[in-house]
Scaffold this motif. Structure first.
Motif, PDB file in Angstrom:
ATOM      1  N   ASN A 155       0.764  -1.327   0.201  1.00 25.07           N
ATOM      2  CA  ASN A 155       0.019   0.125  -0.030  1.00 25.07           C
ATOM      3  C   ASN A 155       0.514   1.127   0.171  1.00 25.07           C
ATOM      4  N   ALA A 156       2.179   1.415  -0.881  1.00 24.80           N
ATOM      5  CA  ALA A 156       2.674   2.312  -0.619  1.00 24.80           C
ATOM      6  C   ALA A 156       3.990   2.354  -1.992  1.00 24.80           C
ATOM      7  N   ASP A 157       4.128   3.329  -2.958  1.00 25.72           N
ATOM      8  CA  ASP A 157       4.869   4.214  -3.555  1.00 25.72           C
ATOM      9  C   ASP A 157       6.403   4.018  -3.387  1.00 25.72           C
ATOM     10  N   ASN A 158       7.055   3.042  -3.868  1.00 32.99           N
ATOM     11  CA  ASN A 158       8.709   2.611  -3.610  1.00 32.99           C
ATOM     12  C   ASN A 158       9.267   2.381  -4.974  1.00 32.99           C
ATOM     13  N   LYS A 159       9.678   3.357  -5.081  1.00 32.33           N
ATOM     14  CA  LYS A 159      10.983   3.089  -6.723  1.00 32.33           C
ATOM     15  C   LYS A 159      12.683   3.040  -6.306  1.00 32.33           C
ATOM     16  N   GLN A 160      13.185   2.085  -6.648  1.00 34.21           N
ATOM     17  CA  GLN A 160      14.490   2.097  -6.564  1.00 34.21           C
ATOM     18  C   GLN A 160      15.329   1.222  -7.194  1.00 34.21           C
ATOM     19  N   TYR A 161      16.329   1.611  -8.093  1.00 33.07           N
ATOM     20  CA  TYR A 161      17.375   1.095  -8.497  1.00 33.07           C
ATOM     21  C   TYR A 161      18.577   1.759  -8.689  1.00 33.07           C
ATOM     22  N   SER A 162      19.131   1.315  -9.296  1.00 30.03           N
ATOM     23  CA  SER A 162      20.789   1.755  -8.959  1.00 30.03           C
ATOM     24  C   SER A 162      21.324   1.656 -10.084  1.00 30.03           C
ATOM     25  N   GLY A 163      23.120   1.932 -10.231  1.00 28.46           N
ATOM     26  CA  GLY A 163      23.965   2.206 -11.309  1.00 28.46           C
ATOM     27  C   GLY A 163      24.898   1.812 -10.892  1.00 28.46           C
ATOM     28  N   SER A 164      25.784   1.174 -11.595  1.00 26.28           N
ATOM     29  CA  SER A 164      27.446   1.043 -10.996  1.00 26.28           C
ATOM     30  C   SER A 164      28.253   1.218 -12.403  1.00 26.28           C
ATOM     31  N   LEU A 165      28.952   1.788 -12.380  1.00 27.56           N
ATOM     32  CA  LEU A 165      30.636   1.778 -13.175  1.00 27.56           C
ATOM     33  C   LEU A 165      32.151   1.712 -12.365  1.00 27.56           C
ATOM     34  N   GLY A 166      32.265   0.852 -12.444  1.00 31.46           N
ATOM     35  CA  GLY A 166      33.671   0.021 -12.260  1.00 31.46           C
ATOM     36  C   GLY A 166      35.373  -0.047 -13.086  1.00 31.46           C
ATOM     37  N   LEU A 167      36.248   0.036 -12.186  1.00 37.14           N
ATOM     38  CA  LEU A 167      37.451  -0.210 -13.610  1.00 37.14           C
ATOM     39  C   LEU A 167      37.713  -1.746 -12.348  1.00 37.14           C
ATOM     40  N   GLY A 168      39.267  -1.715 -13.270  1.00 41.18           N
ATOM     41  CA  GLY A 168      39.614  -3.719 -12.172  1.00 41.18           C
ATOM     42  C   GLY A 168      41.115  -2.868 -13.154  1.00 41.18           C
ATOM     43  N   PHE A 169      41.871  -3.422 -11.892  1.00 42.19           N
ATOM     44  CA  PHE A 169      43.627  -3.615 -12.666  1.00 42.19           C
ATOM     45  C   PHE A 169      44.132  -4.358 -12.082  1.00 42.19           C
ATOM     46  N   LYS A 170      45.246  -4.896 -12.845  1.00 40.44           N
ATOM     47  CA  LYS A 170      46.373  -6.260 -12.313  1.00 40.44           C
ATOM     48  C   LYS A 170      47.725  -6.124 -12.292  1.00 40.44           C
ATOM     49  N   LEU A 171      47.648  -5.484 -11.199  1.00 39.76           N
ATOM     50  CA  LEU A 171      49.482  -4.297 -10.968  1.00 39.76           C
ATOM     51  C   LEU A 171      49.948  -5.588 -10.892  1.00 39.76           C
ATOM     52  N   SER A 172      49.893  -6.211 -10.585  1.00 43.09           N
ATOM     53  CA  SER A 172      51.471  -7.496 -11.189  1.00 43.09           C
ATOM     54  C   SER A 172      50.601  -8.844 -11.295  1.00 43.09           C
ATOM     55  N   VAL A 218      48.954  -9.626  -7.953  1.00 48.36           N
ATOM     56  CA  VAL A 218      47.978  -8.301  -7.340  1.00 48.36           C
ATOM     57  C   VAL A 218      46.957  -7.694  -7.990  1.00 48.36           C
ATOM     58  N   TYR A 219      45.947  -7.240  -7.375  1.00 45.12           N
ATOM     59  CA  TYR A 219      45.052  -6.743  -8.321  1.00 45.12           C
ATOM     60  C   TYR A 219      44.258  -5.598  -7.020  1.00 45.12           C
ATOM     61  N   MET A 220      43.696  -4.591  -8.245  1.00 40.32           N
ATOM     62  CA  MET A 220      43.199  -3.687  -7.635  1.00 40.32           C
ATOM     63  C   MET A 220      41.854  -3.079  -8.787  1.00 40.32           C
ATOM     64  N   ASP A 221      40.896  -3.056  -7.613  1.00 42.81           N
ATOM     65  CA  ASP A 221      39.004  -2.628  -8.301  1.00 42.81           C
ATOM     66  C   ASP A 221      38.592  -2.202  -7.828  1.00 42.81           C
ATOM     67  N   LEU A 222      37.872  -0.738  -8.548  1.00 40.27           N
ATOM     68  CA  LEU A 222      37.193   0.477  -8.175  1.00 40.27           C
ATOM     69  C   LEU A 222      35.811   0.393  -8.844  1.00 40.27           C
ATOM     70  N   ALA A 223      35.272   0.300  -8.211  1.00 43.80           N
ATOM     71  CA  ALA A 223      33.683   1.019  -8.464  1.00 43.80           C
ATOM     72  C   ALA A 223      32.941   2.115  -7.716  1.00 43.80           C
ATOM     73  N   VAL A 224      32.011   2.363  -8.249  1.00 46.82           N
ATOM     74  CA  VAL A 224      31.294   3.427  -7.739  1.00 46.82           C
ATOM     75  C   VAL A 224      29.238   3.174  -7.702  1.00 46.82           C
ATOM     76  N   VAL A 225      28.738   3.380  -7.633  1.00 47.83           N
ATOM     77  CA  VAL A 225      27.294   2.866  -7.351  1.00 47.83           C
ATOM     78  C   VAL A 225      26.453   3.360  -7.062  1.00 47.83           C
ATOM     79  N   HIS A 226      25.602   3.979  -7.619  1.00 49.05           N
ATOM     80  CA  HIS A 226      24.480   5.261  -7.532  1.00 49.05           C
ATOM     81  C   HIS A 226      23.344   4.531  -7.182  1.00 49.05           C
ATOM     82  N   LEU A 227      23.008   4.941  -6.030  1.00 48.91           N
ATOM     83  CA  LEU A 227      21.224   4.217  -5.826  1.00 48.91           C
ATOM     84  C   LEU A 227      20.442   5.078  -5.299  1.00 48.91           C
ATOM     85  N   VAL A 228      19.036   5.120  -5.788  1.00 47.35           N
ATOM     86  CA  VAL A 228      17.678   6.125  -6.012  1.00 47.35           C
ATOM     87  C   VAL A 228      16.894   5.612  -5.363  1.00 47.35           C
ATOM     88  N   ASN A 229      15.887   6.369  -4.969  1.00 46.98           N
ATOM     89  CA  ASN A 229      14.845   5.213  -4.029  1.00 46.98           C
ATOM     90  C   ASN A 229      13.750   6.708  -3.518  1.00 46.98           C
TER      91      ASN A 229
END
Length: 517
Positions: free
Chosen positions: A448-465, A468-479
């Motif tokens: 009995n209530a409206d509730n809109k929720q979704y998210s999008g994400s972007l990321g990068l991955g690096f093989k340092l050796s 050894v590895y490193m990953d980055l990500a940004v997630v943006h959620l809207v509600n």
């Protein structure tokens, strides 16, 4: 606007019999939902991980994915979370931000190869991880001038319930409410109703929901991967909810129209000072809830061909024991003039703090996924089914079956089943750099209530050796949702409950550092 499609906050009334039940029902949804924590790689992929493996997130995602590891792995994931809220209330816009830094995920997988050569079981792997499955850090504020009604009308409604008699007696002494001689009118506000009132709602929450999991995964013939885990959940939830209102009390004629014998409207009575007085009301409510529990998950991934994965998981309910503590009070300051620095009197309604313990059983969860691999990338998609109406609250020791049946019915009346969809993709830009993107759609759990929720994400991955590895990500959620600070009897008062539009945006920046050994 009718009550349908509106969520309600739980100010003051949590201390009353009426609302304690509603509070627990609302908390059940809060503590059964998860934001899919994990490593930056899978977050960049939109957490579409049911048909993917070879990542620390597989420990809590699909444990069958542990079978893809060909060497041991360890990683730590840190994050910065910022919650931004815009509240619109009677045409006034208010923005609040709240941020925190923390550990999102930390885990290790141990690789155990077999000696069966090219056929049969290839390896049995074991993993253990800590994961922050939900963060309650948030600050929702909205304010505006309400010309239609007052929270005191809500208090008047509550005073009609005999179960709230003790609290009603205390509130009556604040002079906010008067009793009409006409039973049809019942209790009525001494403060102005259909006049301008400044109202502010400020809700601050902190806390976390975490899971520590032990998992195993196995690889049979590089075609079938199976796994399971056992998880130990712990959470803490703190909320401070304050609602304030400022305006003027009624004049003598308005009070006499409801109660000709009112002592407040009698010029010879001491209570006459409350006529046409300026008031500032504060309704304050705080809650701390802590709990711990256990759950398990089983999963499988099948490769019909080398470039396709099909995955599935079944997640058991989490069996939680919950301790809940609340406190609330109302304070009213009365002034002769709006510009006065000090009130001529202050009234308070103090309620005894409450303590309660109960058991919460969250819903079963079912997920299926599909992944397609290309020469330099992949696409992955998940579909998850959760029926939130099957949340169950139980008294400790099953001591109150009537209360439990009422909770079950409230769950069915309030919530419904949802389908959550996650999609993501990855492309290898160079031999050492990968780019990722993902999208999530979350079904509305409210009947009995409206509730809109979704998210999008972007990321990068690096093989340092090599290891050894490193990953980055940004997630943006809207509600997006609507909320009301209080609900009044709209038929009786011929007025609609006030409504605020909330746009909640949450940005999560994640960094994973890992090493294979």
């Amino acid at each position: 606007m009718q009550l349908k499609n509106i969520l309600f906050t739980s100010l003051l009334v949590s201390a009353l019999t009426y609302s304690a039940k509603a509070q627990f029902v609302g908390d059940a949804l809060t503590f059964s939902q998860e934001n899919n924590g994990g490593t930056a790689r899978f977050k960049g992929l939109g957490n579409a991980k049911t048909a993917l493996g070879g990542d620390i997130s597989s420990i809590t995602g699909n444990p069958a994915g542990l079978g893809f590891f060909r060497q041991s792995d360890i990683s730590v994931t840190a994050n910065y979370l910022n919650a931004n809220n815009k509240g619109t209330y009677f045409g006034t816009n208010t923005t609040k931000n709240k941020g925190r830094v923390g550990i999102e995920n930390a885990g290790v997988v141990f690789y155990f190869p077999t000696n069966e050569g090219y056929h049969g079981w290839q390896n049995f792997n074991v993993g253990i991880s800590y994961e922050n499955t939900n963060t309650f850090t948030n600050n929702v504020r909205y304010e505006g001038v309400n010309p239609n009604n007052t929270i005191v009308q809500r208090y008047s409604d509550l005073m009609e319930n005999p179960q709230n008699g003790a609290w009603g007696d205390k509130l009556f002494k604040t002079v906010l409410v008067e009793e009409s001689l006409d039973p049809k009118n019942g209790y009525f506000p001494v403060v102005g109703e259909a006049v301008n009132k400044n109202q502010v709602s400020d809700i601050l929450t902190t806390g976390y929901n975490s899971r520590t999991a032990l998992a195993f995964g196995a690889n049979y013939n590089n075609k079938l991967y199976i796994g399971g885990n056992i998880g130990f959940t712990a959470f803490r939830y703190d909320t401070s909810q304050q609602f304030s209102e400022g305006g003027w009390t009624k004049n003598r004629a308005e009070i006499l129209a409801k109660n000709p014998n009112s002592t407040i409207a009698d010029p010879t009575h001491d209570d006459y000072k409350y006529v046409e007085a300026n008031y500032e009301l504060l309704d304050d409510y705080s809650q701390r809830t802590e709990g711990s529990g256990i759950d398990f998950k089983i999963g499988a991934i099948y490769k019909p061909t080398t470039d396709w994965n099909i995955g599935a998981t079944i997640t058991s309910p989490t069996w939680l024991t919950v301790d809940d503590y609340t406190s609330s009070y109302i304070r009213v300051d009365y002034y002769d003039k709006e510009t006065d620095a000090k009130p001529f009197i202050t009234k308070e309604v103090l309620t005894d703090p409450t303590e309660d313990s109960y058991r919460l059983i969250t819903p079963w969860k079912f997920s299926v996924g599909l992944s397609k691999f290309f020469s330099r990338g992949l696409l992955s998609a998940d579909v998850e089914y959760v029926d939130y109406s099957t949340n169950k609250l139980r008294t400790i020791g099953g001591s109150n079956r009537s209360r439990e049946k009422a909770w079950d019915q409230d769950m069915k009346d309030s919530y419904k089943a949802v389908v959550n969809v996650r999609v993501g993709g990855e492309i290898l830009l160079t031999n050492t750099v990968s780019a990722r993107a993902g999208f999530n759609y979350f079904g509305n759990p409210y009947k009995n209530a409206d509730n809109k929720q979704y998210s999008g994400s972007l990321g990068l991955g690096f093989k340092l050796s090599q290891n050894v590895y490193m990953d980055l990500a940004v997630v943006h959620l809207v509600n997006d949702y609507k909320v009301s600070p209080y609900a009044i009897d709209e038929n009786h008062w011929k007025s609609q409950s006030p409504v605020a539009d909330i746009k909640h945006q949450r940005t999560n920046a994640v960094l994973t550092l890992g090493a294979k050994f």
